[in-house]
Design an enzyme around this catalytic site. Structure first.
Site, PDB file in Angstrom:
ATOM      1  N   ALA A  15       0.067  -5.966  -8.125  1.00  0.00           N
ATOM      2  CA  ALA A  15       1.048  -6.117  -9.262  1.00  0.00           C
ATOM      3  C   ALA A  15       0.994  -5.204 -10.419  1.00  0.00           C
ATOM      4  CB  ALA A  15       0.907  -7.701  -9.621  1.00  0.00           C
ATOM      5  N   SER A  16       0.312  -3.934 -10.430  1.00  0.00           N
ATOM      6  CA  SER A  16       0.025  -3.382 -11.471  1.00  0.00           C
ATOM      7  C   SER A  16       1.412  -2.433 -11.677  1.00  0.00           C
ATOM      8  CB  SER A  16      -1.124  -2.438 -11.258  1.00  0.00           C
ATOM      9  OG  SER A  16      -1.020  -1.426 -10.257  1.00  0.00           O
ATOM     10  N   ASN A 100       1.848  -9.001  -1.634  1.00  0.00           N
ATOM     11  CA  ASN A 100       2.951  -7.912  -2.123  1.00  0.00           C
ATOM     12  C   ASN A 100       2.137  -6.453  -1.908  1.00  0.00           C
ATOM     13  OD1 ASN A 100       5.031  -6.272  -3.577  1.00  0.00           O
ATOM     14  ND2 ASN A 100       3.051  -5.906  -4.840  1.00  0.00           N
ATOM     15  N   TYR A 167       3.080   1.910   8.833  1.00  0.00           N
ATOM     16  CA  TYR A 167       3.605   1.025   7.863  1.00  0.00           C
ATOM     17  C   TYR A 167       4.619   0.081   8.647  1.00  0.00           C
ATOM     18  CZ  TYR A 167       6.357  -0.858   3.964  1.00  0.00           C
ATOM     19  OH  TYR A 167       6.802  -1.656   3.012  1.00  0.00           O
ATOM     20  N   LYS A 171       4.263  -4.126   9.181  1.00  0.00           N
ATOM     21  CA  LYS A 171       5.331  -5.158   8.576  1.00  0.00           C
ATOM     22  C   LYS A 171       5.936  -6.005   9.714  1.00  0.00           C
ATOM     23  CE  LYS A 171       5.012  -4.037   4.292  1.00  0.00           C
ATOM     24  NZ  LYS A 171       4.388  -4.874   3.232  1.00  0.00           N
TER      25      LYS A 171
END
Length: 260
Positions: A15-16, A100, A167, A171
């Site tokens: 979340a940065s 996330n 990736y 997912k």
């Protein structure tokens, strides 16, 4: 509509910056307390602590809600457990988890190493599983309900045109895992859902978008790229009481690219 998120404790991994930052802000706007997870990995020379601290301070200043930055590399179980320990110590028991954080190596296929493949799955799949397991264990211990929202991708269904095989595959696994966990914990009042965005305007995407803008726009009926806030809004909804009858669902957020 009251989403009943005030004073809920929400952990947002990764979340940065980017979408994660907007997700945390979206929860804070509803009165939730937010944990800003960020990556710190000395071996890779990565530390986003300053960015995470800035996000937490901005949230506190803008929304007047509690927010704390907490480091954890989502590839490592011990650090994930520590993330929840620190979150509880700072803000109280966790009610909502947003998985996330993600790792995105660059292709093409023949250039990927086994180590890159494994690390991608370790972060994107095993990390999300471990964090979900940790939250569920703690919810059960206090007899509480909770929400988990996983950030998947349209690449899970369509693949990507820019060569991100590990990736994309990870997912797809995350979508399957969402359904499996949701089915197992549904009777306990724990809702597990996912969102699958198409392209989202982040710093990581901006250069590629400009290079291939018309190609991408031709595939999107709404004829524009998503903004991070639009993804965040749906995630906040899924974590709220307004979505209490939804579980095991993966929502497409594609501007019409995927219709089903």
């Amino acid at each position: 509509m009251d989403l009943k998120l005030k004073d809920k404790v929400v952990v947002v991994t990764g979340a940065s910056s980017g979408v994660g930052k907007k997700i945390a802000a979206g929860f804070a706007a509803e009165g939730a307390k937010t944990v800003i997870n960020y990556l710190r990995n000395a071996e890779k020379g990565l530390d986003f602590g300053a960015d995470a601290a800035a996000v937490a301070e901005e949230i506190k200043r803008t929304y007047g809600t509690d927010s704390v930055p907490v480091a954890a590399d989502m590839a490592f179980e011990g650090q994930i457990v520590g993330l929840f320990d620190e979150a509880e110590a700072a803000l109280g028991p966790v009610d909502v988890l947003v998985n996330n954080a993600a790792y995105l190596p660059k292709g093409p296929l023949e250039n990927y190493s086994e180590a890159e493949w494994n690390y991608t799955f370790q972060v994107n799949v095993t990390g999300a599983f471990t964090a979900s397991k940790e939250l569920i264990k703690r919810l059960r211990a206090r007899g509480a309900k909770g929400k988990i929202v996983n950030l998947a991708s349209q690449a899970a269904f369509l693949g990507s045109t820019s060569g991100h095989l590990p990736y994309d595959s990870s997912k797809g696994a995350l979508v399957s895992m969402t359904r499996a966990i949701a089915r197992e914990v549904a009777k306990e009042g724990i809702n597990v859902n996912a969102v699958a965005p198409g392209m989202v305007m982040t710093d990581m995407v901006a250069k590629l978008w400009e290079e291939r803008k018309e190609q991408y726009l031709s595939r999107i009926p709404l004829y524009r790229i998503a903004q991070p806030e639009e993804i965040a809004n749906v995630i906040v909804f899924l974590a709220s009481d307004a979505a209490s009858y939804m579980t095991g669902t993966t929502l497409d957020l594609t501007g019409g690219l995927m219709m089903r």
